[in-house]
Motif scaffolding. Structure first.
Motif, mmCIF file in Angstrom:
data_model
loop_
_atom_site.group_PDB
_atom_site.id
_atom_site.type_symbol
_atom_site.label_atom_id
_atom_site.label_comp_id
_atom_site.label_asym_id
_atom_site.label_seq_id
_atom_site.Cartn_x
_atom_site.Cartn_y
_atom_site.Cartn_z
ATOM 1 N N GLU A 64 0.840 -1.407 0.123
ATOM 2 C CA GLU A 64 -0.012 0.040 -0.129
ATOM 3 C C GLU A 64 0.845 1.297 0.137
ATOM 4 O O GLU A 64 0.737 2.207 -1.048
ATOM 5 C CB GLU A 64 -1.030 -0.071 1.199
ATOM 6 C CG GLU A 64 -1.616 1.494 1.400
ATOM 7 C CD GLU A 64 -2.679 1.630 0.494
ATOM 8 O OE1 GLU A 64 -2.829 2.972 0.458
ATOM 9 O OE2 GLU A 64 -3.115 0.860 -0.416
ATOM 10 N N TYR A 65 1.896 1.132 0.895
ATOM 11 C CA TYR A 65 2.970 2.415 0.895
ATOM 12 C C TYR A 65 3.424 2.611 -0.578
ATOM 13 O O TYR A 65 3.511 3.535 -0.927
ATOM 14 C CB TYR A 65 3.778 2.240 1.766
ATOM 15 C CG TYR A 65 4.903 3.130 2.086
ATOM 16 C CD1 TYR A 65 4.875 4.394 2.801
ATOM 17 C CD2 TYR A 65 6.163 3.114 1.485
ATOM 18 C CE1 TYR A 65 5.762 5.261 2.895
ATOM 19 C CE2 TYR A 65 6.945 3.846 1.625
ATOM 20 C CZ TYR A 65 6.708 5.135 2.364
ATOM 21 O OH TYR A 65 8.171 6.153 2.094
ATOM 22 N N ILE A 66 4.178 1.457 -1.107
ATOM 23 C CA ILE A 66 4.656 1.627 -2.290
ATOM 24 C C ILE A 66 3.922 1.974 -3.425
ATOM 25 O O ILE A 66 4.472 2.860 -4.398
ATOM 26 C CB ILE A 66 5.534 0.413 -2.679
ATOM 27 C CG1 ILE A 66 6.670 -0.020 -1.506
ATOM 28 C CG2 ILE A 66 6.352 0.390 -3.861
ATOM 29 C CD1 ILE A 66 7.544 -1.186 -1.632
ATOM 30 N N HIS A 67 2.637 1.644 -3.258
ATOM 31 C CA HIS A 67 1.915 2.139 -4.491
ATOM 32 C C HIS A 67 1.695 3.522 -4.322
ATOM 33 O O HIS A 67 1.350 4.431 -5.500
ATOM 34 C CB HIS A 67 0.322 1.194 -4.546
ATOM 35 C CG HIS A 67 0.436 0.000 -5.186
ATOM 36 N ND1 HIS A 67 0.326 -0.032 -6.477
ATOM 37 C CD2 HIS A 67 0.412 -1.176 -4.674
ATOM 38 C CE1 HIS A 67 0.232 -1.207 -7.007
ATOM 39 N NE2 HIS A 67 0.424 -1.922 -5.913
ATOM 40 N N ARG A 68 1.435 4.211 -3.122
ATOM 41 C CA ARG A 68 1.184 5.552 -3.094
ATOM 42 C C ARG A 68 2.695 6.311 -3.486
ATOM 43 O O ARG A 68 2.604 7.362 -4.219
ATOM 44 C CB ARG A 68 1.139 6.096 -1.400
ATOM 45 C CG ARG A 68 -0.193 5.399 -1.036
ATOM 46 C CD ARG A 68 -0.396 5.986 0.434
ATOM 47 N NE ARG A 68 -1.628 5.430 0.978
ATOM 48 C CZ ARG A 68 -2.113 5.686 2.216
ATOM 49 N NH1 ARG A 68 -1.455 6.520 3.018
ATOM 50 N NH2 ARG A 68 -3.096 5.148 2.787
ATOM 51 N N LEU A 69 3.879 5.624 -2.986
ATOM 52 C CA LEU A 69 4.908 6.359 -3.761
ATOM 53 C C LEU A 69 4.927 6.314 -5.255
ATOM 54 O O LEU A 69 5.421 7.403 -5.770
ATOM 55 C CB LEU A 69 6.140 5.703 -3.179
ATOM 56 C CG LEU A 69 6.722 5.721 -1.935
ATOM 57 C CD1 LEU A 69 7.968 4.649 -1.562
ATOM 58 C CD2 LEU A 69 6.915 7.137 -1.335
ATOM 59 N N ALA A 70 4.565 5.310 -5.858
ATOM 60 C CA ALA A 70 4.615 5.247 -7.311
ATOM 61 C C ALA A 70 3.842 6.493 -7.952
ATOM 62 O O ALA A 70 4.188 7.035 -8.930
ATOM 63 C CB ALA A 70 4.027 3.965 -7.780
ATOM 64 N N LYS A 71 2.533 6.713 -6.981
ATOM 65 C CA LYS A 71 1.515 7.974 -7.928
ATOM 66 C C LYS A 71 2.642 9.346 -7.648
ATOM 67 O O LYS A 71 2.746 10.112 -8.454
ATOM 68 C CB LYS A 71 0.570 7.878 -6.947
ATOM 69 C CG LYS A 71 -0.163 6.609 -7.526
ATOM 70 C CD LYS A 71 -1.673 6.678 -6.737
ATOM 71 C CE LYS A 71 -2.721 5.693 -6.800
ATOM 72 N NZ LYS A 71 -3.816 5.538 -6.021
ATOM 73 N N LEU A 72 3.139 9.442 -6.558
ATOM 74 C CA LEU A 72 3.911 10.601 -6.274
ATOM 75 C C LEU A 72 5.106 10.759 -6.910
ATOM 76 O O LEU A 72 5.403 11.963 -7.336
ATOM 77 C CB LEU A 72 4.236 10.436 -4.479
ATOM 78 C CG LEU A 72 4.986 11.750 -4.040
ATOM 79 C CD1 LEU A 72 4.139 12.976 -4.230
ATOM 80 C CD2 LEU A 72 5.311 11.408 -2.488
ATOM 81 N N GLN A 73 5.638 9.443 -7.342
ATOM 82 C CA GLN A 73 6.944 9.736 -8.121
ATOM 83 C C GLN A 73 6.666 10.573 -9.528
ATOM 84 O O GLN A 73 7.463 11.179 -10.137
ATOM 85 C CB GLN A 73 7.488 8.446 -8.677
ATOM 86 C CG GLN A 73 8.747 8.230 -9.494
ATOM 87 C CD GLN A 73 10.023 8.818 -9.148
ATOM 88 O OE1 GLN A 73 10.863 8.116 -8.576
ATOM 89 N NE2 GLN A 73 9.906 10.124 -9.171
ATOM 90 N N GLU A 74 5.574 10.213 -9.963
ATOM 91 C CA GLU A 74 5.126 10.859 -11.340
ATOM 92 C C GLU A 74 4.865 12.314 -11.332
ATOM 93 O O GLU A 74 5.334 12.973 -12.184
ATOM 94 C CB GLU A 74 3.548 10.258 -11.837
ATOM 95 C CG GLU A 74 3.738 8.790 -12.473
ATOM 96 C CD GLU A 74 4.563 8.721 -13.446
ATOM 97 O OE1 GLU A 74 4.310 9.561 -14.473
ATOM 98 O OE2 GLU A 74 5.340 8.021 -13.536
#
Length: 342
Positions: A64-74
């Motif tokens: 769940e945390y890494i999926h949030r990071l992926a969105k933020l990375q964009e």
């Protein structure tokens, strides 16, 4: 006898065959590795954030945390490269407590090393396949590195391991960046001897083989603060500390001078809310001195879904069971503000 041999575990090749990484994601890792390497060689001026939970305690919360990071990375991809921490094996100061997913896939149950090895591989593989992120892990056990060697894009060697010969020589055979933390005593010469060793070639015994390594030119320093003889935590991220680190690099004539600043541990005195302030101070030093700016490649931040930490068994989803971490809202704010400042 005092050592009980419980069972023989599968070798890395066997587990890799059982849980392989597809050719498509092998290419994703290759591209990620190249992008990260360019930061350490100076070809890219992006800032690296090695960020995530102190320990990867449960797969669902970590994902769940890494999926949030992926969105933020964009949103920040032009200035910041995010390298998630999935730390699956944890050193313990006095040897007790939760030693990570490789020991206990479920922190509330007994240790199971076989299930642990399977769990850490599945988690790192899932991160790549679902988010495109290759991740970082700490190398507590050099002989375990091969179980994840085709998945990881970064390895950290901890403050208690940095003097160990096997850690240094194992890093010398890696093709990815490896950060050597200063020891808990704070002696920078120990860290730089480790970097020198890992950047050099060696022949040694590894997993029952005689091996030869070429040396790892992407080995670099991690400043994490230190503890004095009175047991007090002291920082080493200030301007004078960074200048001293640069001097060590110059005197030892090491390639690819690079520093990652660990914003927690002794640098923050484990006051996890200080981490954003520490990032700001180091970036101010970078603006003031060109040598420091070229040397500082990024930050290591302890962050999770929820602020702080909890005891094992409390059951709060996404809250650290080891060192306290920044919660998601503060993490998002830190990364967005940092990107705006660059």
């Amino acid at each position: 006898m005092s050592m009980e041999f419980i069972r023989k575990l599968p070798i890395p090749q066997e587990i890799k065959k059982e849980y392989p990484l597809s050719v498509a994601f092998e290419l994703v890792k290759k591209q990620r590795d190249e992008e990260i390497a360019k930061i350490f060689t100076g070809e890219s001026d992006k800032l690296l954030f090695i960020i995530g939970p102190c320990s990867a305690d449960r797969e669902d919360a970590v994902m769940e945390y890494i999926h949030r990071l992926a969105k933020l990375q964009e949103q920040i991809k032009d200035k910041i490269l995010i390298l998630p921490r999935i730390y699956t094996n944890k050193p313990r100061t006095n040897g007790t407590g939760y030693k990570g997913m490789v020991h206990q896939p479920d922190p509330t149950k007994e240790e199971d090393m076989l299930e642990g090895l399977l769990s850490i591989r599945k988690l790192h593989r899932r991160a790549i396949e679902e988010t495109g992120f290759t991740c970082a892990d700490e190398m507590l056990y050099p002989e375990n590195y091969r179980y994840l060697s085709d998945l990881l894009s970064y390895v950290a060697v901890g403050a208690r391991s940095v003097e160990d010969q096997q850690h240094r020589l194992t890093v010398s055979g890696m093709d990815i960046p490896a950060g050597m933390k200063n020891p808990t005593s704070g002696d920078l010469s120990v860290m730089f001897n480790s970097i020198y060793a890992a950047q050099s070639s060696h022949t040694f015994l590894y997993r029952g083989w005689e091996v030869r390594t070429a040396g790892n030119p992407l080995t670099h320093a991690i400043l994490r603060g230190y503890v004095n003889k009175h047991g007090e935590s002291l920082p080493n991220y200030h301007y004078e500390d960074l200048l001293l680190t640069h001097r060590y690099y110059t005197e030892k004539n090491l390639v690819n001078p690079a520093v990652i600043v660990d914003t927690n541990h002794a640098n923050s005195g484990k006051q996890y809310l200080e981490q954003p302030r520490i990032v700001s101070e180091v970036l101010h030093c970078c603006r003031h001195n060109e040598d420091i700016r070229r040397m500082v490649k990024g930050f290591m931040v302890e962050s999770y879904l929820m602020d702080g930490c909890q005891k094992i068994g409390d059951g709060v989803f996404g809250k650290s069971i080891t060192d306290p971490c920044l919660g998601w809202e503060k993490t998002e704010d830190l990364l967005l503000r940092t990107a705006d400042s660059l």
